[in-house]
Design an enzyme around this catalytic site. Structure first.
Site, PDB file in Angstrom:
ATOM      1  CE1 TYR A 194      -3.540  -2.587   0.466  1.00  0.00           C
ATOM      2  CE2 TYR A 194      -4.639  -0.615   1.254  1.00  0.00           C
ATOM      3  CZ  TYR A 194      -4.698  -1.913   0.794  1.00  0.00           C
ATOM      4  OH  TYR A 194      -5.916  -2.526   0.663  1.00  0.00           O
ATOM      5  CG  ASP A 216     -13.693  -7.000   2.247  1.00  0.00           C
ATOM      6  OD1 ASP A 216     -13.370  -6.321   3.247  1.00  0.00           O
ATOM      7  OD2 ASP A 216     -14.245  -6.522   1.241  1.00  0.00           O
ATOM      8  CG  ASP A 220      -8.069  -4.757   1.462  1.00  0.00           C
ATOM      9  OD1 ASP A 220      -8.992  -4.282   2.151  1.00  0.00           O
ATOM     10  OD2 ASP A 220      -8.048  -4.725   0.211  1.00  0.00           O
ATOM     11  CG  ASP A 257      -2.270 -20.223  -2.144  1.00  0.00           C
ATOM     12  OD1 ASP A 257      -1.685 -20.232  -1.041  1.00  0.00           O
ATOM     13  OD2 ASP A 257      -1.853 -20.865  -3.137  1.00  0.00           O
ATOM     14  CE  LYS A 268       1.669 -17.687  -3.449  1.00  0.00           C
ATOM     15  NZ  LYS A 268       0.737 -18.827  -3.537  1.00  0.00           N
TER      16      LYS A 268
HETATM   17  C1  IPM Z   1     -10.325  -1.433   4.137  1.00  0.00           C
HETATM   18  C2  IPM Z   1     -10.632  -0.744   2.836  1.00  0.00           C
HETATM   19  C3  IPM Z   1      -9.503   0.233   2.517  1.00  0.00           C
HETATM   20  C4  IPM Z   1      -8.225  -0.581   2.412  1.00  0.00           C
HETATM   21  C5  IPM Z   1      -9.705   1.082   1.244  1.00  0.00           C
HETATM   22  C6  IPM Z   1     -11.003   1.860   1.311  1.00  0.00           C
HETATM   23  C7  IPM Z   1      -8.553   2.012   1.023  1.00  0.00           C
HETATM   24  O1  IPM Z   1     -10.826  -1.678   1.828  1.00  0.00           O
HETATM   25  O2  IPM Z   1     -10.197  -0.725   5.159  1.00  0.00           O
HETATM   26  O3  IPM Z   1     -10.248  -2.651   4.156  1.00  0.00           O
HETATM   27  O4  IPM Z   1      -7.920  -1.153   1.368  1.00  0.00           O
HETATM   28  O5  IPM Z   1      -7.503  -0.647   3.419  1.00  0.00           O
HETATM   29 MG    MG Z   2     -10.876  -3.668   2.523  1.00  0.00          MG
END
Ligand code: IPM
Ligand code: MG
Length: 359
Positions: A139, A250, A246, A222, A189
């Site tokens: 990032y 999710d 990240d 993975d 990884k």
């Molecule tokens: C998260 C989000 C952020 C990230 C984006 C909005 C920049 O997806 O907090 O997980 O990638 O960190």
């Molecule tokens: Mg995110």
């Protein structure tokens, strides 16, 4: 308690409003001084200041006890590039506050097992914590570039970690594992990336030197993605880098049936940043439909961090009570099985139950 509130974009303001109201009432009930300041972040800051995270907001954040952030981004600002994107504002405040450890707990209470995309027997017992490195890795890594002529452009980012960056976030994760189930799974990884080989070596060394009481395992990313959807209950604490964290968070977040449930705390600097994992959900913004739970639980994490565990416990009890009562926002509602509630209605129930739990 002096909180900087950054509602941001989309559903951010709606869920932030409810969280602040809840915090205010809980603090009042216990005589804890509670003050807020509000400012813009992300798209709303682009509109107000022409900058998704102006230095003036960063200064306010640094002077506060904690920062509560809603969500940033939306179609209105999608054509902007680079530092002018709402997301860049979020990355800037994370970096400026040095909140290198992002905690994303995923617990699926029995009341929500039916909403999970997994079978009830696969989801049973899921209670994990993702510790994501938040201020380094790909990032932020330099060099990064996009160059060349149209049609033949080249672009790259750099995934870079120093020993110190890995060690400090690993220490946070080991400490949480010690407090929880005593197990840490470090995800990388290392079969391909040299940056992951360093990651693995540093985690292994720290384990041997300071945390040998914690059970440490390593997993390729993975495989971790697959294991998260096959048998999430095998995990206690997952430690991983910025990009992998990240993605995996999710995936983990949706185990409970909705991204609207997952809170987060970003720690490591002198001021913590508390935000739901979900985005700004522009499609439902302003309609009173948003699930406030992720924001409310982020506020509970903030209360814990500000050494108000009694208020944090009451707030979590309030959320549990709303779920037990069958209240669900549209993201989780099932006709004939649950009671559909709006953002306000659900939050109101949480507040009343939380105050009751306080006694
Ligand atoms: C998260 C989000 C952020 C990230 C984006 C909005 C920049 O997806 O907090 O997980 O990638 O960190
Ligand atoms: Mg995110």
């Amino acid at each position: 308690m002096n909180i900087l509130v950054l509602p941001g974009d989309g559903i951010g303001p709606e869920v932030c409003y409810e969280a602040v109201e809840t915090l205010r009432q809980l603090c009042e009930a216990r005589g804890v001084p509670f003050e807020t300041q509000e400012d813009h972040a992300g798209g709303s800051a682009i509109d107000a200041y022409g900058d998704p995270m102006p230095d003036s907001v960063i200064e306010k954040a640094k002077a506060a006890d904690a920062v509560l952030l809603g969500a940033v981004g939306g179609p209105k600002w999608d054509d902007l590039t680079g530092a002018m994107r709402p997301e860049s504002g979020l990355l800037k405040i994370r970096k400026e506050l040095s909140v290198f450890a992002n905690l994303r707990p995923v617990a699926v209470p029995e009341t929500l097992a039916a909403a999970s995309p997994l079978r009830p027997e696969a989801i049973a017992g899921t209670d994990l914590l993702v510790v994501r490195e938040l201020t380094g890795g790909i990032y932020f890594g330099e060099p990064r570039e996009r160059s060349g002529e149209a049609g033949a452009e080249v672009a790259y980012n750099t995934m870079r970690y120093s020993t110190e960056e890995i060690e400090r976030v690993a220490r946070v994760a080991f400490t949480w594992a010690r407090r929880r189930g005593g197990r840490l799974c470090s995800v990388d990884k290392a079969n391909v990336l040299v940056v992951s080989q360093l990651w693995r070596d540093v985690v292994t060394k720290l384990h041997a030197e300071e945390f040998s009481d914690v059970e440490l395992s390593h997993m390729y990313v993975d495989n971790a993605a697959m294991q998260l959807v096959i048998r999430p209950s095998q995990f206690d604490v997952i430690l991983t880098g910025n990009l992998f964290g990240d993605i995996l968070s999710d995936a983990a977040a949706t185990l409970g049936g909705s991204l609207g449930l997952l809170p987060s705390a970003s720690l490591g600097g002198s001021v913590g940043l508390f935000e739901p994992v979900h985005g700004s959900a522009p499609d439902i913004a302003g309609q009173g439909l948003a699930n406030p739970i992720a924001m409310l639980l982020s506020s509970a994490m903030m209360l814990d961090e500000l050494e108000q565990p009694e208020l944090a416990t009451a707030l979590r009890a309030g959320v549990q009570s709303a779920l037990d009562a069958g209240l669900r926002t549209a993201d989780l509602h099932r006709e004939g099985q649950t009671t559909k509630a709006g953002t306000k209605e659900l939050s109101q129930h949480v507040r009343e139950a939380a105050l009751k739990a306080l006694g």
